[in-house]
Design a protein around this motif. Structure first.
Motif, PDB file in Angstrom:
ATOM      1  N   ILE A 105       8.136  42.109 -36.764  1.00 56.70           N
ATOM      2  CA  ILE A 105       9.509  41.546 -37.066  1.00 56.70           C
ATOM      3  C   ILE A 105      10.057  41.098 -35.714  1.00 56.70           C
ATOM      4  N   ILE A 106      10.159  41.937 -34.763  1.00 57.37           N
ATOM      5  CA  ILE A 106      10.799  41.558 -33.480  1.00 57.37           C
ATOM      6  C   ILE A 106       9.793  40.649 -32.654  1.00 57.37           C
ATOM      7  N   LEU A 107       8.515  40.666 -32.810  1.00 57.92           N
ATOM      8  CA  LEU A 107       7.443  39.940 -32.265  1.00 57.92           C
ATOM      9  C   LEU A 107       7.636  38.584 -32.624  1.00 57.92           C
ATOM     10  N   SER A 108       7.699  38.363 -33.894  1.00 61.16           N
ATOM     11  CA  SER A 108       7.801  36.900 -34.508  1.00 61.16           C
ATOM     12  C   SER A 108       9.031  36.358 -34.233  1.00 61.16           C
ATOM     13  N   GLY A 109      10.133  37.348 -34.355  1.00 61.38           N
ATOM     14  CA  GLY A 109      11.435  36.816 -34.002  1.00 61.38           C
ATOM     15  C   GLY A 109      11.457  36.191 -32.439  1.00 61.38           C
ATOM     16  N   GLY A 110      11.058  36.817 -31.602  1.00 60.88           N
ATOM     17  CA  GLY A 110      10.797  36.568 -30.315  1.00 60.88           C
ATOM     18  C   GLY A 110      10.181  35.027 -30.174  1.00 60.88           C
ATOM     19  N   VAL A 111       8.951  35.207 -30.686  1.00 58.79           N
ATOM     20  CA  VAL A 111       8.274  33.750 -30.545  1.00 58.79           C
ATOM     21  C   VAL A 111       8.947  32.504 -31.258  1.00 58.79           C
ATOM     22  N   GLY A 112       9.482  32.831 -32.279  1.00 55.62           N
ATOM     23  CA  GLY A 112      10.278  31.954 -32.971  1.00 55.62           C
ATOM     24  C   GLY A 112      11.474  31.295 -32.243  1.00 55.62           C
ATOM     25  N   LEU A 113      12.121  32.219 -31.883  1.00 53.14           N
ATOM     26  CA  LEU A 113      13.394  31.789 -30.810  1.00 53.14           C
ATOM     27  C   LEU A 113      12.770  31.028 -29.750  1.00 53.14           C
ATOM     28  N   SER A 114      11.687  31.458 -28.891  1.00 52.34           N
ATOM     29  CA  SER A 114      11.026  30.746 -27.916  1.00 52.34           C
ATOM     30  C   SER A 114      10.716  29.187 -28.371  1.00 52.34           C
ATOM     31  N   VAL A 115      10.168  29.224 -29.439  1.00 48.51           N
ATOM     32  CA  VAL A 115       9.566  27.878 -29.730  1.00 48.51           C
ATOM     33  C   VAL A 115      10.810  27.070 -29.874  1.00 48.51           C
ATOM     34  N   ILE A 116      11.918  27.486 -30.552  1.00 46.27           N
ATOM     35  CA  ILE A 116      13.204  26.579 -30.632  1.00 46.27           C
ATOM     36  C   ILE A 116      13.642  26.259 -29.397  1.00 46.27           C
ATOM     37  N   PHE A 117      13.819  27.232 -28.353  1.00 43.03           N
ATOM     38  CA  PHE A 117      14.541  26.653 -27.350  1.00 43.03           C
ATOM     39  C   PHE A 117      13.555  25.983 -26.605  1.00 43.03           C
ATOM     40  N   ILE A 118      12.250  26.195 -26.679  1.00 47.89           N
ATOM     41  CA  ILE A 118      11.318  25.135 -25.653  1.00 47.89           C
ATOM     42  C   ILE A 118      11.524  23.924 -26.229  1.00 47.89           C
ATOM     43  N   SER A 119      11.450  23.685 -27.654  1.00 51.52           N
ATOM     44  CA  SER A 119      11.423  22.282 -27.929  1.00 51.52           C
ATOM     45  C   SER A 119      13.134  21.704 -27.842  1.00 51.52           C
ATOM     46  N   LEU A 120      14.064  22.472 -27.733  1.00 51.99           N
ATOM     47  CA  LEU A 120      15.228  21.981 -27.583  1.00 51.99           C
ATOM     48  C   LEU A 120      15.279  21.373 -26.156  1.00 51.99           C
ATOM     49  N   ALA A 121      14.544  22.030 -25.330  1.00 52.94           N
ATOM     50  CA  ALA A 121      14.618  21.681 -24.114  1.00 52.94           C
ATOM     51  C   ALA A 121      13.482  20.264 -23.692  1.00 52.94           C
ATOM     52  N   ASP A 122      12.820  20.050 -24.653  1.00 48.98           N
ATOM     53  CA  ASP A 122      11.729  19.135 -24.474  1.00 48.98           C
ATOM     54  C   ASP A 122      10.492  19.547 -23.576  1.00 48.98           C
ATOM     55  N   GLY A 123      10.451  20.827 -23.690  1.00 47.61           N
ATOM     56  CA  GLY A 123       9.329  21.315 -22.903  1.00 47.61           C
ATOM     57  C   GLY A 123       9.826  21.930 -21.414  1.00 47.61           C
ATOM     58  N   PHE A 124       9.127  22.715 -20.834  1.00 46.27           N
ATOM     59  CA  PHE A 124       9.227  23.153 -19.427  1.00 46.27           C
ATOM     60  C   PHE A 124       8.019  22.997 -18.424  1.00 46.27           C
ATOM     61  N   ASN A 125       6.624  22.578 -19.212  1.00 50.56           N
ATOM     62  CA  ASN A 125       5.731  22.582 -18.251  1.00 50.56           C
ATOM     63  C   ASN A 125       5.271  23.788 -17.393  1.00 50.56           C
ATOM     64  N   THR A 126       5.228  23.661 -16.043  1.00 50.54           N
ATOM     65  CA  THR A 126       4.828  24.629 -15.210  1.00 50.54           C
ATOM     66  C   THR A 126       5.624  25.939 -15.165  1.00 50.54           C
ATOM     67  N   ASP A 127       6.821  25.831 -15.171  1.00 52.20           N
ATOM     68  CA  ASP A 127       7.796  27.017 -15.491  1.00 52.20           C
ATOM     69  C   ASP A 127       7.475  28.050 -16.403  1.00 52.20           C
ATOM     70  N   LEU A 128       7.224  27.661 -17.202  1.00 47.70           N
ATOM     71  CA  LEU A 128       7.037  28.316 -18.598  1.00 47.70           C
ATOM     72  C   LEU A 128       5.472  29.020 -18.398  1.00 47.70           C
ATOM     73  N   TYR A 129       4.572  28.238 -17.961  1.00 45.60           N
ATOM     74  CA  TYR A 129       3.361  28.845 -17.648  1.00 45.60           C
ATOM     75  C   TYR A 129       3.246  29.929 -16.757  1.00 45.60           C
ATOM     76  N   SER A 130       4.130  29.772 -15.861  1.00 46.93           N
ATOM     77  CA  SER A 130       4.127  31.116 -14.938  1.00 46.93           C
ATOM     78  C   SER A 130       4.920  32.231 -15.463  1.00 46.93           C
ATOM     79  N   TYR A 131       5.579  31.984 -16.415  1.00 50.65           N
ATOM     80  CA  TYR A 131       6.259  33.305 -17.251  1.00 50.65           C
ATOM     81  C   TYR A 131       5.449  33.910 -18.134  1.00 50.65           C
ATOM     82  N   LEU A 132       4.282  32.913 -18.608  1.00 50.06           N
ATOM     83  CA  LEU A 132       3.683  33.453 -19.557  1.00 50.06           C
ATOM     84  C   LEU A 132       2.200  34.217 -18.971  1.00 50.06           C
ATOM     85  N   PHE A 133       1.880  33.659 -17.831  1.00 48.32           N
ATOM     86  CA  PHE A 133       0.606  34.458 -17.118  1.00 48.32           C
ATOM     87  C   PHE A 133       0.998  35.180 -15.932  1.00 48.32           C
ATOM     88  N   GLY A 134       2.233  35.133 -15.551  1.00 43.89           N
ATOM     89  CA  GLY A 134       2.675  35.500 -13.986  1.00 43.89           C
ATOM     90  C   GLY A 134       2.533  34.635 -13.045  1.00 43.89           C
TER      91      GLY A 134
END
Lengths: 284, 251
Positions: free
Chosen positions: A101-130
């Motif tokens: 429940i919490i995991l999918s909620g988190g991913v769901g929110l992320s997708v919404i925020f990312i698309s609202l911002a029209d993507g973040f490219n490199t920044d987001l990549y570094s958050y995903l993999f360090g």
């Protein structure tokens, strides 16, 4: 590397942060693992991603610099941890349901925020993999504060946490406030996750909390020794992972996790060999 | 006569309007070794929960050390060894010493650490149950009987006056059960600890306990063991509500 280390502040920030999270993630991870909550770290890291995406959106769209992704991630993570505790008490017989429940909620929110911002490219990549270059001096201070909080709370509530992990019924009969301690513990977990994400990334943060413990549990005698070995393995993974990541220009999340997996495999096989050896000696 | 250590007067307790215990009057004198027997669902565990303060009676009063349970604070004077001690996480990485030390946590309290005296107490408790050689072993590496001894040590470490044991011999082989009762007798006679032992096994109980209470929602028998042994099987079946085989162990 050494000269670069003294020249570039970002390398120092990364290295010190690495040492801090290499310490607190396996330390708290030991409690997470013995309480069979390994997957909760994963759920919370995805909620943190939602918070980070929210912070990035605020920065990009509205130029709100005071909501940095680091802090919004931390706030989301802590709120997520409260939901986890709540859900676990709602679904007493299906406590693991809180995780999807919490995991999918988190991913769901992320997708919404990312698309609202029209993507973040490199920044987001570094958050995903360090990243080896993403930690600012301010982040370092915040992570140091989190480390101190985690250490003080663990020191003060060590015996209560240990009791609750080992035998919850006995702990309650002995007058331990189980709910309050659970709550404190899950909030600490959320803090540690948000602190570790800059270096190991959302997708791999739970590995730093669980893999060193998995290796340690094979060979340690007693709980304190389990913590000690976990921390040693955690620090080793972070140091080796950061150096190799920097040299080969790979996100450190990958190199840190692969180092811990290597340590884990080595521990398992050494332990097997040792058991075999002592058994043969006993027969002879 | 000295005041009883535990006294229950007209105690009733119900889960969702279904009576689990009805009008219980039970006294446990200091120094007793009381066996509590009765069928499953007869309220034995509920009675223990009441004594441990985990549930509150809807009617009647419970006194411990002559103090109403509502005002009772010295919970470390009551040790509890649960049936569940057999089903903890066996892979848990804790040494015997670490497990026994958790028995002191309530006594030490929040924000306090173990002192030298506490550590001595932990070692003494482990010695008392004859497990000194295993002090630094992981609890998961021990046999069921040895683990049960460790759980007794855990409850002994806070110097309890009353020790409550809920089916402590489930899953332990016969030889170790005998050793276990030997340990209980020592605790009862030499250390003057009052024992309340819950068990299905009426036969073993009559051999060891000096008093028996038979519980099936209400108390059907409460007296010394010899009087209990004189009851006919017919009378026993009556409070069990079904036929019953009593196996008497001879020594």
């Amino acid at each position: 590397m050494l000269t670069q280390f003294f020249t570039y502040e970002f390398l120092q920030n990364t290295f010190y942060t690495g040492l801090l999270i290499g310490f607190i993630a396996p330390l708290l991870g030991t409690f997470v693992v013995v309480r069979r909550l390994s997957l909760i770290a994963d759920a919370l890291s995805h909620v943190t991603l939602g918070g980070i995406a929210f912070g990035l959106l605020m920065e990009k769209k509205y130029g709100l610099a005071f909501i940095t992704p680091f802090y919004s991630g931390m706030v989301f993570s802590v709120i997520g941890s409260m939901f986890v505790e709540r859900l676990r008490s709602v679904y007493k017989a299906y406590q693991e349901l809180a995780i999807p429940i919490i995991l999918s909620g988190g991913v769901g929110l992320s997708v919404i925020f990312i698309s609202l911002a029209d993507g973040f490219n490199t920044d987001l990549y570094s958050y995903l993999f360090g990243s080896v270059s993403a930690v600012s001096r301010n982040d370092l201070w915040s992570i140091l504060t989190i480390t101190v909080i985690v250490l003080v709370v663990l020191l003060l509530f060590y015996k209560e946490l240990f009791m609750l992990s080992f035998d919850e019924e006995h702990a309650i009969v002995s007058g331990i406030h189980a709910k309050r301690i659970h709550f404190l513990f899950i909030v600490l977990t959320a803090l540690v996750i948000s602190a570790s994400i800059r270096i190991v990334g959302v997708l791999l943060v739970s590995a730093l909390m669980t893999l060193p413990v998995a290796a340690s549990i094979r060979i340690a005698k007693g709980f304190k020794q389990t913590i000690l070995f976990s921390v040693i393995f955690g620090e080793l993974s972070v140091i080796i992972g950061l150096i190799t990541g920097y040299y080969f220009e790979i996100p450190p999340g990958g190199t840190i996790v692969m180092t811990s997996i290597f340590i884990l495999l080595a521990t398992i096989s050494l332990k097997k060999g040792w058991d075999h050896f002592t058994r043969r000696k006993a027969i002879i | 006569m000295t005041k009883p250590l535990v006294s229950m007067e007209n105690v009733s307790f119900a889960y969702d309007n279904k009576h689990a215990l009805k009008d219980i009057n039970l006294q446990i004198p200091t120094g007793a070794f009381l066996g509590l027997v009765g069928p499953n669902g007869g309220g034995k565990t509920t009675l223990i929960k009441l004594l441990l303060g985990l549930e509150k009676p809807q009617q009647g009063t419970i006194k411990i050390f002559d103090k109403n349970i509502k005002d009772f604070k010295q919970w470390n004077k009551i040790g509890f060894v649960s049936q569940k001690a057999n089903s903890f996480n066996r892979g848990f990485p804790a040494t015997v010493k670490e497990v026994v030390s958790t028995g002191l946590a309530a006594k030490v309290g929040y924000f306090h650490f173990f002192t030298k005296q506490h550590k001595q107490k932990i070692e003494n408790a482990i010695e008392m149950v004859g497990m000194k050689d295993y002090i630094n072993r992981n609890i998961g590496d021990l046999s069921g009987g040895q683990q049960q001894r460790i759980f007794i040590a855990r409850s002994l470490v806070s110097d309890p006056s009353l020790l409550i044991l809920d089916e402590p011999t489930v899953g332990i082989d016969t030889e170790n059960v005998q050793k276990f009762y030997g340990l209980l007798h020592r605790l009862n006679e030499e250390n003057n600890i009052t024992l309340l032992l819950v068990s299905h096994d009426i036969g073993t109980m009559t051999n060891h306990a000096n008093g028996i209470a038979c519980l099936n929602k209400s108390l059907h028998f409460h007296g010394d063991t010899s009087a209990f042994s004189n009851l006919t099987e017919k009378e026993l079946s009556k409070f069990y509500g079904h036929d019953l085989n009593v196996v008497t162990h001879q020594h």
